[in-house]
Design a protein around this motif. Structure first.
Motif, mmCIF file in Angstrom:
data_model
loop_
_atom_site.group_PDB
_atom_site.id
_atom_site.type_symbol
_atom_site.label_atom_id
_atom_site.label_comp_id
_atom_site.label_asym_id
_atom_site.label_seq_id
_atom_site.Cartn_x
_atom_site.Cartn_y
_atom_site.Cartn_z
ATOM 1 N N LEU A 42 0.816 -1.207 0.000
ATOM 2 C CA LEU A 42 0.000 0.000 0.000
ATOM 3 C C LEU A 42 0.856 1.267 0.000
ATOM 4 O O LEU A 42 0.514 2.258 -0.657
ATOM 5 N N LEU A 45 2.168 1.654 -3.512
ATOM 6 C CA LEU A 45 1.100 2.146 -4.384
ATOM 7 C C LEU A 45 0.943 3.662 -4.239
ATOM 8 O O LEU A 45 0.894 4.387 -5.234
ATOM 9 N N ALA A 46 0.893 4.144 -3.013
ATOM 10 C CA ALA A 46 0.721 5.581 -2.779
ATOM 11 C C ALA A 46 1.918 6.373 -3.309
ATOM 12 O O ALA A 46 1.740 7.398 -3.982
ATOM 13 N N GLU A 49 1.836 6.481 -7.098
ATOM 14 C CA GLU A 49 0.804 7.396 -7.603
ATOM 15 C C GLU A 49 1.265 8.850 -7.510
ATOM 16 O O GLU A 49 1.075 9.625 -8.452
ATOM 17 N N MET A 97 -12.662 9.590 -5.492
ATOM 18 C CA MET A 97 -12.478 8.623 -6.568
ATOM 19 C C MET A 97 -13.425 8.966 -7.715
ATOM 20 O O MET A 97 -14.617 9.145 -7.496
ATOM 21 N N ARG A 106 -7.415 9.084 -10.501
ATOM 22 C CA ARG A 106 -7.508 8.208 -9.335
ATOM 23 C C ARG A 106 -6.298 8.307 -8.404
ATOM 24 O O ARG A 106 -6.354 7.875 -7.275
ATOM 25 N N GLY A 107 -5.184 8.849 -8.893
ATOM 26 C CA GLY A 107 -3.919 8.805 -8.168
ATOM 27 C C GLY A 107 -3.976 9.330 -6.750
ATOM 28 O O GLY A 107 -3.607 8.638 -5.802
ATOM 29 N N ILE A 110 -6.347 7.333 -4.480
ATOM 30 C CA ILE A 110 -5.716 6.080 -4.024
ATOM 31 C C ILE A 110 -4.711 6.372 -2.920
ATOM 32 O O ILE A 110 -4.681 5.686 -1.900
ATOM 33 N N ALA A 113 -6.406 7.050 0.306
ATOM 34 C CA ALA A 113 -7.024 5.846 0.880
ATOM 35 C C ALA A 113 -6.003 4.912 1.518
ATOM 36 O O ALA A 113 -6.350 4.142 2.405
ATOM 37 N N THR A 114 -4.748 4.968 1.075
ATOM 38 C CA THR A 114 -3.754 4.006 1.556
ATOM 39 C C THR A 114 -2.788 4.587 2.577
ATOM 40 O O THR A 114 -2.017 3.846 3.185
#
Length: 137
Positions: A42, A45-46, A49, A97, A106-107, A110, A113-114
């Motif tokens: 996660l 991912l962040a 992004e 989102m 979405r970047g 996301i 959210a993480t």
């Protein structure tokens, strides 16, 4: 924060920067024992992004320089991006989102959210502060 120094990457904001960020995350996780798979995934991912957004939206007459500092300690994973681009006018409180049919946007949703903390400062270019508390499950 970490027992070994954190990882700093300085470059021009282009696609090769994103690859270097991923390599830096690999090294950070090698240096930081016990980071759980979910936390690593996660956080990666962040960070990915935000790095992608920095590159995609870098605009200036001169090449945009960007630095990221990756770090970890027993409680959190962190990243700080700084760039020389024009300040981005973004209200993180208004980020959501997009719909299923949207091809982009979405970047930051996301990342929000993480992460446990995402801060954007614009006093000198753009500074993005990312923090994810470790759960190590």
């Amino acid at each position: 924060m970490a027992t070994e120094p954190g990882i700093a990457i300085e470059a021009v904001a282009d696609d090769s920067f994103i690859d270097r960020v991923h390599d830096g995350l690999d090294e950070l996780f090698r240096r930081t024992p016990g980071v759980g798979d979910e936390d690593a995934m996660l956080f990666r991912l962040a960070v990915s992004e935000v790095a992608t957004n920095v590159v995609a939206h870098a605009s200036s007459r001169e090449p945009v320089r960007v630095t990221v500092e990756l770090d970890a300690d027993g409680t959190a994973l962190s990243a700080v991006f700084s760039d020389t681009a024009e300040p981005a006018l973004i209200d993180l409180d208004g980020v959501s989102m997009p719909g299923e049919d949207a091809e982009s946007g979405r970047g930051l949703a996301i990342a929000l959210a993480t992460l446990d903390e995402l801060i954007h400062e614009t006093e000198h270019g753009n500074v993005w502060r990312l923090r994810r508390l470790r759960h190590d499950s």
